[in-house]
Scaffold this motif. Structure first.
Motif, PDB file in Angstrom:
ATOM      1  N   ASP A 138      12.227 -32.078  -2.660  1.00  0.00           N
ATOM      2  CA  ASP A 138      11.137 -31.328  -2.001  1.00  0.00           C
ATOM      3  C   ASP A 138      11.658 -30.739  -0.687  1.00  0.00           C
ATOM      4  OD1 ASP A 138       9.114 -31.910  -3.884  1.00  0.00           O
ATOM      5  OD2 ASP A 138       8.686 -33.829  -2.935  1.00  0.00           O
ATOM      6  N   GLY A 139      12.472 -31.535   0.018  1.00  0.00           N
ATOM      7  CA  GLY A 139      13.055 -31.068   1.289  1.00  0.00           C
ATOM      8  C   GLY A 139      13.916 -29.828   1.076  1.00  0.00           C
ATOM      9  N   ILE A 140      14.692 -29.843  -0.011  1.00  0.00           N
ATOM     10  CA  ILE A 140      15.555 -28.682  -0.306  1.00  0.00           C
ATOM     11  C   ILE A 140      14.672 -27.457  -0.596  1.00  0.00           C
ATOM     12  CG2 ILE A 140      17.239 -27.727  -1.968  1.00  0.00           C
ATOM     13  CD1 ILE A 140      18.266 -30.676  -2.289  1.00  0.00           C
ATOM     14  N   MET A 141      13.614 -27.691  -1.389  1.00  0.00           N
ATOM     15  CA  MET A 141      12.708 -26.573  -1.712  1.00  0.00           C
ATOM     16  C   MET A 141      12.020 -26.049  -0.448  1.00  0.00           C
ATOM     17  SD  MET A 141      11.402 -24.409  -3.718  1.00  0.00           S
ATOM     18  CE  MET A 141      11.889 -24.805  -5.383  1.00  0.00           C
ATOM     19  N   LEU A 142      11.613 -26.954   0.440  1.00  0.00           N
ATOM     20  CA  LEU A 142      10.976 -26.516   1.694  1.00  0.00           C
ATOM     21  C   LEU A 142      11.935 -25.676   2.528  1.00  0.00           C
ATOM     22  CD1 LEU A 142       8.908 -29.610   2.854  1.00  0.00           C
ATOM     23  CD2 LEU A 142       8.037 -27.288   2.527  1.00  0.00           C
ATOM     24  N   CYS A 174       3.085 -37.609   6.481  1.00  0.00           N
ATOM     25  CA  CYS A 174       3.517 -36.338   5.890  1.00  0.00           C
ATOM     26  C   CYS A 174       3.540 -35.239   6.949  1.00  0.00           C
ATOM     27  CB  CYS A 174       2.594 -35.978   4.730  1.00  0.00           C
ATOM     28  SG  CYS A 174       3.089 -34.468   3.911  1.00  0.00           S
ATOM     29  N   LYS A 175       2.510 -35.204   7.796  1.00  0.00           N
ATOM     30  CA  LYS A 175       2.466 -34.180   8.855  1.00  0.00           C
ATOM     31  C   LYS A 175       3.652 -34.345   9.798  1.00  0.00           C
ATOM     32  CE  LYS A 175      -2.451 -33.136   8.931  1.00  0.00           C
ATOM     33  NZ  LYS A 175      -3.748 -33.466   9.501  1.00  0.00           N
ATOM     34  N   LYS A 176       3.943 -35.619  10.160  1.00  0.00           N
ATOM     35  CA  LYS A 176       5.069 -35.870  11.065  1.00  0.00           C
ATOM     36  C   LYS A 176       6.381 -35.446  10.414  1.00  0.00           C
ATOM     37  CE  LYS A 176       3.244 -39.591  13.869  1.00  0.00           C
ATOM     38  NZ  LYS A 176       2.893 -40.980  13.651  1.00  0.00           N
ATOM     39  N   LYS A 180       9.101 -32.427  11.509  1.00  0.00           N
ATOM     40  CA  LYS A 180      10.550 -32.609  11.708  1.00  0.00           C
ATOM     41  C   LYS A 180      11.344 -31.572  10.921  1.00  0.00           C
ATOM     42  CE  LYS A 180      11.163 -37.414  12.916  1.00  0.00           C
ATOM     43  NZ  LYS A 180      11.288 -38.737  12.343  1.00  0.00           N
ATOM     44  N   ILE A 181      10.890 -31.299   9.699  1.00  0.00           N
ATOM     45  CA  ILE A 181      11.598 -30.333   8.844  1.00  0.00           C
ATOM     46  C   ILE A 181      11.410 -28.917   9.385  1.00  0.00           C
ATOM     47  CG2 ILE A 181      11.647 -29.304   6.508  1.00  0.00           C
ATOM     48  CD1 ILE A 181      10.718 -32.042   5.426  1.00  0.00           C
ATOM     49  N   ASP A 182      10.187 -28.645   9.862  1.00  0.00           N
ATOM     50  CA  ASP A 182       9.809 -27.282  10.243  1.00  0.00           C
ATOM     51  C   ASP A 182       9.201 -27.288  11.650  1.00  0.00           C
ATOM     52  OD1 ASP A 182       8.794 -24.748  10.472  1.00  0.00           O
ATOM     53  OD2 ASP A 182       7.326 -24.930   8.837  1.00  0.00           O
TER      54      ASP A 182
END
Ligand SMILES: Nc1nc2c(ncn2[C@@H]2O[C@H](COP(=O)(O)OP(=O)(O)OP(=O)(O)O)[C@@H](O)[C@H]2O)c(=O)[nH]1
Ligand SMILES: [Mg+2]
Length: 215
Positions: A138-142, A174-176, A180-182
Motif C-alpha cells: 500500500d505504501g508503494i502504491m501511495l 492510520c492518520k498518523k 508520515k508518508i505524505d
C-alpha cells in the motif's frame, strides 16, 4: 462540505451504474473521456465489495472469499440523468503471492500502466483491511499516487471486525502513518472507517466521491 459538493448532492445519487468493459491490456481501456476514480488495494481487502456497497448492488462486481478474484481492470460507468458522467475502475488486487507468476506480472503491469498513464484519473480510493492497514505494498502504491499528484482516500474496510476502541485507535494510527508518508496528507488525502458488509461509513464516502467528481 464544499459549496460545489452541496450544489451537486442530488447530481450523483449512486443508483445508476453500468458495467462498461474489462481490460487485460492498456489497448483495451475505454477511450471516451470521463473523470475516473480508481479503486486500488491489496487482494481481498474488499475493493469489489466496496464498489457494490456504493451503488447498493449485490453483484455489480464479483467478490470472493479467496484473494485474487478480480484479475482484469473492470470499468463501470456512473450515470446521471441517464448519461454517463464518470467511471469507477475496479482494479485487480496487489500483493497476493499465490497466483501464477506470469499472470500476476501481467495484471500488475496493466494496473501500473493504468495508474501511471491514465489522463482521465481524477482520484484513487485505496481499500485496506482495517486489521492490516497500510502494508508495504500500500505504501508503494501511495508513493506512486503522490508522485502522480493523484488525490486519494484510504478506506479502513471491514471495520465490523473491530470493537469501538479499536476503531478509534486504528483511525488515529492510520492518520498518523499517512502524515508520515505524505507531508501534505491533509491537502492530498483523507481516510475513514468503513464496512462494506454493514454499510457503515457509506454517506461520508459518497460525499468524498462527489467532491472528486464535481470539482
Ligand atoms: N467482514 C467483512 N468482510 C468483508 C467486507 N468487505 C468485504 N468483505 C469480504 O472480503 C472478501 C473479499 O472481498 P472482495 O470484495 O472480493 O475483495 P477484493 O479486494 O475485490 O479482492 P480481489 O478482487 O481478489 O483483489 C469477501 O469474502 C467479502 O465478503 C467487510 O466490510 N466486512
Ligand atoms: Mg475484486
Amino acid at each position: 462540505m464544499k459549496t460545489s459538493v452541496k450544489n451537486n448532492v442530488n447530481r450523483y445519487l449512486f443508483n445508476d451504474v453500468q458495467f462498461e468493459t474489462s481490460a487485460a491490456h492498456f489497448s483495451q481501456f475505454p477511450t471516451i473521456d470521463l473523470p475516473e476514480i480508481a479503486i486500488v488495494g491489496r487482494s481481498n481487502a474488499g475493493k469489489s465489495s466496496v464498489l457494490n456497497c456504493i451503488f447498493n448492488r449485490k453483484k455489480l462486481a464479483f467478490t470472493a472469499k479467496e484473494p485474487g478474484k478480480t484479475r482484469l481492470l473492470n470499468f463501470f460507468s456512473v450515470r446521471c440523468n441517464g448519461k454517463a458522467t464518470a467511471r469507477m475502475v475496479d482494479l485487480p488486487g496487489y500483493g497476493y503471492a499465490k497466483v501464477d507468476k506470469c499472470l500476476k506480472k501481467n495484471w500488475e503491469r496493466t494496473l501500473l500502466d493504468f495508474i501511471l498513464t491514465r489522463k482521465m484519473l481524477v482520484a484513487s480510493l485505496m481499500i485496506t483491511d482495517c486489521r492490516r492497514p497500510l502494508t508495504e505494498t500500500d505504501g508503494i502504491m501511495l508513493d506512486i499516487l503522490l508522485e502522480k499528484k493523484i488525490p486519494y482516500h484510504v478506506l479502513l474496510n471491514k471495520s465490523d471486525k473491530l470493537n469501538n476502541s479499536e476503531k478509534i485507535a486504528t483511525l488515529e494510527e492510520c492518520k498518523k502513518a499517512l502524515e508520515k508518508i505524505d507531508a501534505k496528507f491533509k491537502i492530498n488525502g483523507s481516510c475513514s472507517l468503513f464496512s462494506a458488509s454493514k454499510k457503515v461509513g457509506l454517506k461520508e464516502l459518497q460525499f468524498k466521491l462527489m467532491e472528486w467528481l464535481t470539482r
